[in-house]
Motif scaffolding. Sequence first.
Motif, short mmCIF file in Angstrom:
data_model
loop_
_atom_site.label_atom_id
_atom_site.label_comp_id
_atom_site.label_asym_id
_atom_site.label_seq_id
_atom_site.Cartn_x
_atom_site.Cartn_y
_atom_site.Cartn_z
N LEU A 3 0.76 -1.21 0.09
CA LEU A 3 0.06 0.02 -0.03
C LEU A 3 0.79 1.28 0.00
N ILE A 4 2.16 1.21 0.52
CA ILE A 4 3.17 2.44 0.50
C ILE A 4 3.76 2.32 -0.72
N ASN A 5 4.35 1.08 -1.08
CA ASN A 5 5.25 0.86 -2.34
C ASN A 5 4.55 1.26 -3.50
N ASN A 6 3.01 1.06 -3.40
CA ASN A 6 2.36 1.43 -4.84
C ASN A 6 1.70 2.76 -4.78
N TYR A 7 1.98 3.58 -3.67
CA TYR A 7 1.67 4.95 -3.62
C TYR A 7 0.01 5.10 -3.28
N ILE A 8 -0.59 3.98 -2.80
CA ILE A 8 -1.96 3.92 -2.42
C ILE A 8 -2.00 4.83 -0.96
N ILE A 9 -1.24 4.59 -0.16
CA ILE A 9 -1.09 5.49 1.02
C ILE A 9 0.04 6.45 0.75
N ASP A 10 -0.29 7.54 0.84
CA ASP A 10 0.64 8.84 0.22
C ASP A 10 1.63 9.28 1.43
N ILE A 11 2.91 8.83 1.53
CA ILE A 11 3.68 8.95 2.57
C ILE A 11 4.25 10.39 2.58
N THR A 12 3.92 11.16 1.51
CA THR A 12 4.52 12.69 1.55
C THR A 12 3.34 13.65 2.32
N HIS A 13 2.20 12.99 2.42
CA HIS A 13 1.23 13.47 3.30
C HIS A 13 1.48 13.61 4.81
N PHE A 14 2.29 12.76 5.16
CA PHE A 14 2.55 12.51 6.72
C PHE A 14 2.99 13.70 7.43
N VAL A 49 6.27 0.56 12.70
CA VAL A 49 4.94 0.91 12.34
C VAL A 49 4.06 -0.56 12.21
N SER A 50 3.00 -0.47 12.71
CA SER A 50 2.10 -1.65 12.77
C SER A 50 1.33 -1.98 11.60
N GLY A 51 0.81 -3.21 11.55
CA GLY A 51 -0.17 -3.51 10.38
C GLY A 51 -1.71 -2.56 10.80
N ARG A 52 -1.81 -2.53 12.10
CA ARG A 52 -3.37 -1.79 12.38
C ARG A 52 -3.11 -0.65 11.93
N GLU A 53 -1.82 0.19 12.10
CA GLU A 53 -1.60 1.47 11.91
C GLU A 53 -1.96 1.73 10.26
N ILE A 54 -1.25 0.90 9.55
CA ILE A 54 -1.49 0.76 8.12
C ILE A 54 -2.99 0.75 7.73
N CYS A 55 -3.79 0.04 8.34
CA CYS A 55 -4.93 -0.17 8.12
C CYS A 55 -5.80 1.09 8.24
N LEU A 56 -5.69 1.90 9.60
CA LEU A 56 -6.16 2.84 9.97
C LEU A 56 -5.68 4.22 9.08
N LEU A 57 -4.57 4.18 8.51
CA LEU A 57 -4.08 5.27 7.58
C LEU A 57 -4.75 5.14 6.28
N LEU A 58 -5.53 4.16 5.83
CA LEU A 58 -6.41 3.99 4.63
C LEU A 58 -7.55 4.91 4.88
N TYR A 59 -7.97 4.82 6.26
CA TYR A 59 -9.26 5.72 6.63
C TYR A 59 -8.86 7.40 6.84
N ASP A 60 -7.44 7.22 7.21
CA ASP A 60 -7.26 8.76 7.40
C ASP A 60 -6.90 9.60 6.04
N GLN A 61 -6.64 8.72 5.18
CA GLN A 61 -6.22 9.45 3.71
C GLN A 61 -7.48 9.41 2.89
N ASN A 62 -8.64 8.73 3.19
CA ASN A 62 -9.67 8.58 2.34
C ASN A 62 -9.39 7.55 1.19
N VAL A 63 -8.60 6.65 1.49
CA VAL A 63 -8.42 5.57 0.44
C VAL A 63 -9.74 4.69 0.67
#
Length: 965
Positions: free
Chosen positions: A398-409, A559-573
Motif C-alpha cells: 500500500l505504501i510501495n504502490n503509492y496507495i498510502i501517500d507518505i508525502t502527506h505525513f 509501524v504496525s499493520g493496524r496503523e497501516i489499516c487506519l491510515l487507509l481511513y485517514d487518507q480517504n482511501v
Amino acid sequence: MLDEIKEALNNLIKSRIFVLGVAFVVLFGILLQRVFYLQIVKGGDYQESFSLKTEREVSVASTRGNIYDRNGELLAYSELSYSVTIQDNGTYASKTKNPKLNDTIYRLIQLIEKNGDSVVSDLGIVYNNGHYEYSLEGNSLLRLKADVYGKTKISELEPKQELASADELMAYLCGEKKYDIRSSYTEEEQEKYGISASGYTPEEQLKIATIRFGISANNYKRYVATTVASDVSDETVAAVLENQSELQGAEIAESSRRVYPDSKYFAPIIGYIGKASQDELDSLQEENPDYELNDIVGKAGIEQYMETELQGTKGYEKMYVDSVGRILEMSEQKDAVPGNDVYLTIDKELQMACYNILEQKLAGILISKIENTKEYNPGPNPSASKIMIPIYDVYYALINNYIIDITHFNADDATDLEKSVYSRFQIKLQNTVDSLIAELNSDNAVAYQNLSKEMKNYMSYIVANVLMGDSQVLMKDAVDTSDATYVAWTTDETISLREYLQYAISKNWIDVTKISGDNPYLDSAEIYQSVLDYIRDSLLEDAEFGKMLYKYMLLSDQVSGREICLLLYDQNVLEYDEDTVSKLNSGALSSYSFMLDKIRNLELTPAQLALEPCSGGIVVVDTKTGQTLACVTYPSYDNNRLTNVMDSDYYNSLRKDLSSPFVNRVTQENLAPGSTFKPITAIAGLEEGVITPSTTIYASGVFTEITPSPTCWIFNQYGGHHGNETVTTAIRDSCNVFFYEVGYRLAGGRSASGYNVEAGLTKLEKYARMFGLGDKSGLEISEYEPRISDTDAVRSAIGQGTNSYSLSHIARYVATLANRGNCYDLTLLDKLTETDGTLIQEYEPALHNQVQIADSSWNAVQQGMRLVAENTKSLNVLSDLGLNVAGKTGTAQQSKSHPNHALFVGFAPYESPEIAIAVRIANGYTSANCAEVGADVFKYYFNLADEAEIVSGTASGSTGQTIGD
C-alpha cells in the motif's frame, strides 16, 4: 515710376499665373494646416489607434464522432462545455510584456482554481518532492525539448539540451531569455511593471510556463486563442466574464468535452484524445493538410486508429485583424461538419463482465496465497507453485504502490497518526543514513555477502539509484564490467561497497565534476569523502529511499499493520467506517483479517496492491466471423482524465503504478505459450507423417534422446510417468514426453537423416505460421510482434524455447482450431456511419490464412481438447458447466522466485463452436485459475447461471489445484 509699378501689379493680378499661384498657396496652406492637425494635434491619438487591417481565417473545430459497441451502446461521445482561453493581444511597453503577461495568466489561474477547476497541465513536466520531473519519455520527451529550445528537428538538439533534466528545462523556460517567470519581485519591480504578484512558487511557475508555451506555439497567429482550462464550471465562467476587463486577452469559449462512460472497461481499446504533438501533426497533415498544431486528436487506441473518420470536417471564420492580431470584424463563416460514428465488434456487457470476472479471480488468488507471516521462507526446495504472500508484503504494498501517500505525513493537515508515523520515520531515516555512512567510512567494512538483507538492499540502492541513476556520478559507460574488482562486487559479492567505490575512484569511473563543486582538484581521499557527502545528502532527500525504509519499519514493528489499516481511513482511501475503526483500535479486529476482508470485497483491488498476480487478459472471438467480442486487459485506467487536456499528475501516477496499467495485457505482453502450443505440434506431427492418430508412444517421464534430458511435469511433481499415450490422450494429459518425441521426430530423430535441430524448428514454424502465430493478430491497437522459437526443437515442441506470443496471437490461433482452418485477422471494427446512421462502410475480418489439413488431424486434436475439459479431474469447473467445452491449459515458468504464468484456451459448444476464448494471468500460479475464469465466461455468454452469481463483486474462490502442463 509708381505708375509703372501699379501697371505691372495690375498685369500680374490679371494674369493666369497669379491666379494659379494664389490657388497653390491656398492649397498648400490647407495641406500644412491638415498635416499640423494630424501629426501635432491628433498625432498621439492616431498613433494609439493605428492598425494594419488584414484578413485572416480561423478554423472552427468539428464535433468528434461517437464510438459505439456492436449493439449500439455508447462508449465515447462529445458534449458541450466551456473553456477559458487567452490571446496574446495586448500592447506592452518595452521590457514589460513578460511580467505583465505572466501576471495576467497568474491572476486568471487563481480565478479558475478558486472555483474548483484545474488549468491545463500538458507540458510534460510535473513537480514532485521539491523537483521537477518529466511525465514523458522516449521520442515524446525529445520532441518537447526540441520545441522548447526552438529546434525544428530532434536531431538538431545539442548534447547538453538533449540531456537536460526537468529542473534545467524549467530553469530555461523561466529565465529572462524565455518567459522570465520569476520566483520573486521587489516592491519597486511590482510597481514598475504594474503587477500584483510578488513572485511565483515552483508549482505556479510550471502552470504559467505551460500556458506561455502554448501561447508561443501561436506567436505567428496571435488571433488564435490558447486554452487555459477546459470543461470549467458555471462559476468559473461567471468569474472570468466579470473580471474580463482586467484580464487582457481572456475569453470564454464554447468547446466539446470527450466523455467515456464506464471508462476502465474500454480505455485500453478506445484510447483517449489530446493536443497533437509535432510528430503526430506531421503524420496527420500528410493525409489531411487541414490539421493544425492546436488540434485535439486521437492519442491511442481506436481514437487514434480512426482519427480521420472521427475528426470530421472543420468549418472556418474569416475576420479582419489589426497589426497586433486583435479582431476588428468578422467577414465570413462556415459551420463545421461532425465526424463519423464508429461501431466496434465489442459487446459492451460481455466486456464488462469479463473484466469483473478477471478482477474477482485475481483477488481470489491473492486471498488463497496470503499468510499471516512477516516474510516468506521458500525452504530448501523452492517451488514457483508454492510461493506464499506474507501479510506484511500486503501492508508494504500500500505504501510501495503509492496507495498510502507518505508525502502527506508531514502536511499541515496531516492527522495525528500520520504525524506520529512521520516522526518515527525521521528517526529511522537519520539512523539508517548514519549507519550507512559509518559503514562506508569503516576500515573494517563488511563484504556485501556478509551484510544483513536490509543493509544489502540499502547498499544496492546506493549504487543503482543514487550513484548510477540520473546523476551518473558513477558513470555507467566508464565502468569496465570485465574488471576483477567489478566482478568481485557484483557477482562474487566478496568485497565491501567502500572497497568498490575507492577502486572506482582510482579507475576514474567517478564523475568528479558532479560532486566536487568549485574545486575539481581533489585527491582520492577527498573525492571519496565528497562521494559520501553526496550519498548522505541524496538519501536524506530521496523519496524512493524513504519509501524503502517503511518496509523495514514494518518488519521491525516500528509501524504496525493496524496503523497501516487506519491510515487507509485517514487518507480517504477507504470510506470512513466508525465501527471498523473502533474494532481495529480495540484489537477486536486484526489487521490480517481486515486486509483479507477488504481484498475479498474488492475495496482494495489487485491493481492497487500490485502484488503477484495483479494483471491478466481475456479475449473472446466469434469463431464463425473472426470478430472480437471482448478484449479485456486488467488493470485499466480512467481515460476521461487523460482526454482533451491531460491531467499530468494522474498520467504520472499511472506511469509510476507498479501494476503497469498502460501495458495492454492482450496485445503488449509477450510470454511463452506453454502447453497451449501443443496442439500445433500435434498437427505438425500428424501432417508431416511422423505420427498418426493411432500412434502410441511410451512416456517414461524423462526424455533421454537429448542432453540435458528434459522431463515431464508428472515426473517433476510426483516422480511418475504417463505410460502409453496417443496424440489425443497426450493432449488430455499434457504429456511433455510425448511432445518431446514428436519434436524430436520432426527434427529427423529416429530417421536415416538423423536429428537436426534446424529442420525441426523449420517444421514447427511452418505450422505455427499457418495458425497466424508468425504475424500480428490484426487488432487495430498497438500490438507486439510474435516470436516463433528459433532454438531447441524438442523443448520448442511444448511451447518453450523462445516462443513468445501476446494473448491476441493465441486467441486467433485457438479460434482457427475451433472453426477448423479459417485463420482471420482479428478486428475491433464493425461499421462506420454518418451521424444520422447512414452506412459508410462495413468492416469484415480478412481471412489471413486457410489451414488445409486432414480431417483426421482436426479430429485428433479437437478430441484431445474435449478430453481436457471432460476428463481432467482438476477441471471439473468445465465438465460441470452443462455445456460441451474443448480447451487446453498452459503454464509458463518465469523463475523459482515468481509464480508461474497461467493460460487457458478453449471453445464452445464443442459440436458447433460459436466462441473461442483465451485467458492469461501473469504470475497466476496454475492454469486451473485461468480455466475457472474461462468457465465463468462461458457461463455468462451462454446464460448458464445468474449474472449476479458470476459477477458477484467479491473475490472468487481459487481451488489452488496445480494442473500438470
